[in-house]
Write a protein that holds these residues in place. Structure first.
Motif, PDB file in Angstrom:
ATOM      1  N   ILE A   1      32.246  45.775  92.932  1.00  0.00           N
ATOM      2  CA  ILE A   1      32.442  45.731  94.383  1.00  0.00           C
ATOM      3  C   ILE A   1      31.660  46.862  95.048  1.00  0.00           C
ATOM      4  O   ILE A   1      31.018  46.675  96.079  1.00  0.00           O
ATOM      5  N   ALA A   2      31.716  48.055  94.422  1.00  0.00           N
ATOM      6  CA  ALA A   2      30.966  49.197  94.964  1.00  0.00           C
ATOM      7  C   ALA A   2      29.465  48.910  94.955  1.00  0.00           C
ATOM      8  O   ALA A   2      28.751  49.250  95.905  1.00  0.00           O
ATOM      9  N   ALA A   3      28.994  48.281  93.889  1.00  0.00           N
ATOM     10  CA  ALA A   3      27.563  47.947  93.806  1.00  0.00           C
ATOM     11  C   ALA A   3      27.168  46.952  94.894  1.00  0.00           C
ATOM     12  O   ALA A   3      26.077  47.029  95.465  1.00  0.00           O
ATOM     13  N   TRP A   4      28.056  45.998  95.198  1.00  0.00           N
ATOM     14  CA  TRP A   4      27.773  45.013  96.246  1.00  0.00           C
ATOM     15  C   TRP A   4      27.739  45.690  97.612  1.00  0.00           C
ATOM     16  O   TRP A   4      26.843  45.430  98.429  1.00  0.00           O
ATOM     17  N   ILE A   5      28.700  46.596  97.866  1.00  0.00           N
ATOM     18  CA  ILE A   5      28.724  47.324  99.139  1.00  0.00           C
ATOM     19  C   ILE A   5      27.457  48.173  99.283  1.00  0.00           C
ATOM     20  O   ILE A   5      26.905  48.304 100.380  1.00  0.00           O
ATOM     21  N   TYR A   6      27.003  48.743  98.171  1.00  0.00           N
ATOM     22  CA  TYR A   6      25.779  49.550  98.166  1.00  0.00           C
ATOM     23  C   TYR A   6      24.626  48.763  98.805  1.00  0.00           C
ATOM     24  O   TYR A   6      23.832  49.311  99.573  1.00  0.00           O
ATOM     25  N   GLY A   7      24.565  47.476  98.482  1.00  0.00           N
ATOM     26  CA  GLY A   7      23.479  46.648  99.004  1.00  0.00           C
ATOM     27  C   GLY A   7      23.564  46.409 100.506  1.00  0.00           C
ATOM     28  O   GLY A   7      22.572  46.000 101.122  1.00  0.00           O
ATOM     29  N   TYR A   8      24.733  46.655 101.102  1.00  0.00           N
ATOM     30  CA  TYR A   8      24.911  46.458 102.540  1.00  0.00           C
ATOM     31  C   TYR A   8      25.190  47.784 103.249  1.00  0.00           C
ATOM     32  O   TYR A   8      25.817  47.813 104.306  1.00  0.00           O
ATOM     33  N   ALA A   9      24.689  48.864 102.652  1.00  0.00           N
ATOM     34  CA  ALA A   9      24.919  50.196 103.218  1.00  0.00           C
ATOM     35  C   ALA A   9      24.345  50.319 104.624  1.00  0.00           C
ATOM     36  O   ALA A   9      24.968  50.917 105.504  1.00  0.00           O
ATOM     37  N   ASP A  10      23.176  49.754 104.852  1.00  0.00           N
ATOM     38  CA  ASP A  10      22.559  49.845 106.183  1.00  0.00           C
ATOM     39  C   ASP A  10      23.413  49.131 107.228  1.00  0.00           C
ATOM     40  O   ASP A  10      23.586  49.618 108.351  1.00  0.00           O
ATOM     41  N   TRP A  11      23.965  47.971 106.858  1.00  0.00           N
ATOM     42  CA  TRP A  11      24.814  47.219 107.791  1.00  0.00           C
ATOM     43  C   TRP A  11      26.092  48.006 108.089  1.00  0.00           C
ATOM     44  O   TRP A  11      26.484  48.158 109.240  1.00  0.00           O
ATOM     45  N   MET A  12      26.731  48.533 107.033  1.00  0.00           N
ATOM     46  CA  MET A  12      27.987  49.256 107.205  1.00  0.00           C
ATOM     47  C   MET A  12      27.773  50.556 107.971  1.00  0.00           C
ATOM     48  O   MET A  12      28.652  51.006 108.717  1.00  0.00           O
ATOM     49  N   ALA A  13      26.602  51.166 107.820  1.00  0.00           N
ATOM     50  CA  ALA A  13      26.324  52.428 108.507  1.00  0.00           C
ATOM     51  C   ALA A  13      26.300  52.260 110.012  1.00  0.00           C
ATOM     52  O   ALA A  13      26.539  53.217 110.758  1.00  0.00           O
ATOM     53  N   ARG A  14      26.026  51.042 110.486  1.00  0.00           N
ATOM     54  CA  ARG A  14      25.982  50.785 111.932  1.00  0.00           C
ATOM     55  C   ARG A  14      27.309  50.278 112.473  1.00  0.00           C
ATOM     56  O   ARG A  14      27.457  50.088 113.680  1.00  0.00           O
ATOM     57  N   HIS A  15      28.275  50.080 111.596  1.00  0.00           N
ATOM     58  CA  HIS A  15      29.562  49.522 112.019  1.00  0.00           C
ATOM     59  C   HIS A  15      30.419  50.597 112.691  1.00  0.00           C
ATOM     60  O   HIS A  15      30.396  51.768 112.274  1.00  0.00           O
ATOM     61  N   PRO A  16      31.180  50.254 113.727  1.00  0.00           N
ATOM     62  CA  PRO A  16      32.027  51.244 114.416  1.00  0.00           C
ATOM     63  C   PRO A  16      33.056  51.909 113.493  1.00  0.00           C
ATOM     64  O   PRO A  16      33.523  53.019 113.784  1.00  0.00           O
ATOM     65  N   ALA A  17      33.417  51.236 112.394  1.00  0.00           N
ATOM     66  CA  ALA A  17      34.428  51.795 111.477  1.00  0.00           C
ATOM     67  C   ALA A  17      33.798  52.596 110.342  1.00  0.00           C
ATOM     68  O   ALA A  17      34.469  52.895 109.345  1.00  0.00           O
ATOM     69  N   PHE A  18      32.535  52.981 110.498  1.00  0.00           N
ATOM     70  CA  PHE A  18      31.837  53.732 109.449  1.00  0.00           C
ATOM     71  C   PHE A  18      32.618  54.970 109.020  1.00  0.00           C
ATOM     72  O   PHE A  18      32.797  55.235 107.823  1.00  0.00           O
ATOM     73  N   ASP A  19      33.091  55.775 109.989  1.00  0.00           N
ATOM     74  CA  ASP A  19      33.805  57.005 109.648  1.00  0.00           C
ATOM     75  C   ASP A  19      35.086  56.709 108.861  1.00  0.00           C
ATOM     76  O   ASP A  19      35.437  57.449 107.927  1.00  0.00           O
ATOM     77  N   ASP A  20      35.784  55.635 109.230  1.00  0.00           N
ATOM     78  CA  ASP A  20      36.992  55.257 108.494  1.00  0.00           C
ATOM     79  C   ASP A  20      36.646  54.862 107.062  1.00  0.00           C
ATOM     80  O   ASP A  20      37.384  55.186 106.124  1.00  0.00           O
ATOM     81  N   PHE A  21      35.541  54.150 106.906  1.00  0.00           N
ATOM     82  CA  PHE A  21      35.098  53.746 105.569  1.00  0.00           C
ATOM     83  C   PHE A  21      34.889  54.987 104.695  1.00  0.00           C
ATOM     84  O   PHE A  21      35.405  55.070 103.574  1.00  0.00           O
ATOM     85  N   ILE A  22      34.136  55.956 105.204  1.00  0.00           N
ATOM     86  CA  ILE A  22      33.840  57.163 104.437  1.00  0.00           C
ATOM     87  C   ILE A  22      35.129  57.891 104.061  1.00  0.00           C
ATOM     88  O   ILE A  22      35.329  58.288 102.905  1.00  0.00           O
ATOM     89  N   THR A  23      36.024  58.060 105.017  1.00  0.00           N
ATOM     90  CA  THR A  23      37.267  58.788 104.772  1.00  0.00           C
ATOM     91  C   THR A  23      38.121  58.106 103.714  1.00  0.00           C
ATOM     92  O   THR A  23      38.621  58.749 102.779  1.00  0.00           O
ATOM     93  N   GLU A  24      38.303  56.797 103.834  1.00  0.00           N
ATOM     94  CA  GLU A  24      39.170  56.065 102.911  1.00  0.00           C
ATOM     95  C   GLU A  24      38.610  56.062 101.495  1.00  0.00           C
ATOM     96  O   GLU A  24      39.360  56.237 100.523  1.00  0.00           O
ATOM     97  N   ILE A  25      37.317  55.870 101.348  1.00  0.00           N
ATOM     98  CA  ILE A  25      36.719  55.849 100.008  1.00  0.00           C
ATOM     99  C   ILE A  25      36.754  57.243  99.392  1.00  0.00           C
ATOM    100  O   ILE A  25      37.067  57.398  98.206  1.00  0.00           O
ATOM    101  N   GLU A  26      36.439  58.266 100.184  1.00  0.00           N
ATOM    102  CA  GLU A  26      36.492  59.629  99.662  1.00  0.00           C
ATOM    103  C   GLU A  26      37.900  59.987  99.205  1.00  0.00           C
ATOM    104  O   GLU A  26      38.083  60.612  98.145  1.00  0.00           O
TER     105      GLU A  26
END
Length: 256
Positions: A88-113
């Motif tokens: 799943i992490a490898a799949w998300i890696y492939g969409y990093a550019d898309w997720m980086a532009r998403h309004p919930a980017f900061d939440d993503f980083i916090t939750e995964i960390e």
């Protein structure tokens, strides 16, 4: 040094997850290795597989899954990986550019960390809650300190008896200097460091070159663990044990 770009932060976290699952040392109760030689035994879980570690690992997977679903649904992408945290992490890696532009980017980083930190916390908290017993079917074997009995090749033993059983079968196993030092220290009670094992080889090479040892005397590596000239040297454990006992060396003492 400045922080990496948002997309790179996502990729770095995905790489951390992959590295985390790769570097956690496989450990299991000796009972998991009860199959006969060649039978493969049971699959060793990652260590230490306590209840809280299971919860921490499940939480990471669930967190990754929820974000993968968001990417799939909002970005109209189809998930094509396996139902595993690293996939799943490898799949998300492939969409990093898309997720980086998403309004919930900061939440993503916090939750995964936070989910990664929970696993590290469990690893650090329970790292000593296990006991190295030896090798079986070319795998390191551990038992929990509070384990009352273990099974080796279908026979029931106390943990000490199980360790003795495994000890008897490790003489002709090829191990790195680090692995040899681990067995010497934790199984045979001979406190030795990997550096000490390599120092013994250096001493014997020097003595052979000077004619003080015969060509086939002393310690010799039997190969390398992996391709390339920088891969760790492998030693027949019985030879290392004999050499260390002859030397009388212990960690911190000079090799001879």
């Amino acid at each position: 040094m400045s922080d990496p770009a948002p997309a790179q932060q996502i990729r770095n976290l995905c790489d951390q997850i992959s590295d985390l699952y790769e570097t956690i040392e496989p450990t299991a109760p000796v009972a998991s290795y009860g199959a006969s030689e060649g039978g493969g035994g049971a699959t060793a879980p990652k260590a230490p597989m306590t209840d809280s570690m299971v919860i921490a690992r499940d939480n990471l997977k669930q967190t990754l899954t929820s974000w993968a679903l968001l990417i799939a649904e909002e970005g109209h992408h189809e998930y094509t990986g396996r139902d595993e945290a690293t996939a799943i992490a490898a799949w998300i890696y492939g969409y990093a550019d898309w997720m980086a532009r998403h309004p919930a980017f900061d939440d993503f980083i916090t939750e995964i960390e936070d989910a990664i930190a929970d696993i590290h916390h469990e690893l650090n908290r329970h790292i000593d809650d296990r006991r190295f017993c030896g090798w079986h079917n070319d795998r390191p074997v551990y038992a929990r300190h509070n384990q009352a009995s273990v099974i080796v090749d279908g026979q029931l033993y106390t943990p000490q008896e199980g360790q003795d059983k495994l000890k008897a079968g490790i003489a002709d196993v090829d191990l790195t200097a680090k692995e040899c030092a681990l067995v010497l220290t934790q199984v045979h009670g001979i406190k030795t460091s990997p550096k000490q094992v390599l120092k013994l080889l250096e001493v014997d090479n020097r003595n052979r070159a000077a004619g003080r040892l015969g060509e086939y005397e002393g310690l010799h590596p039997v190969g390398r663990k992996g391709p390339g000239p920088k891969a760790p040297l492998l030693f027949r454990f019985e030879e290392v044990l004999t050499r260390v006992q002859y030397s009388g060396c212990r960690s911190g003492q000079k090799a001879s």
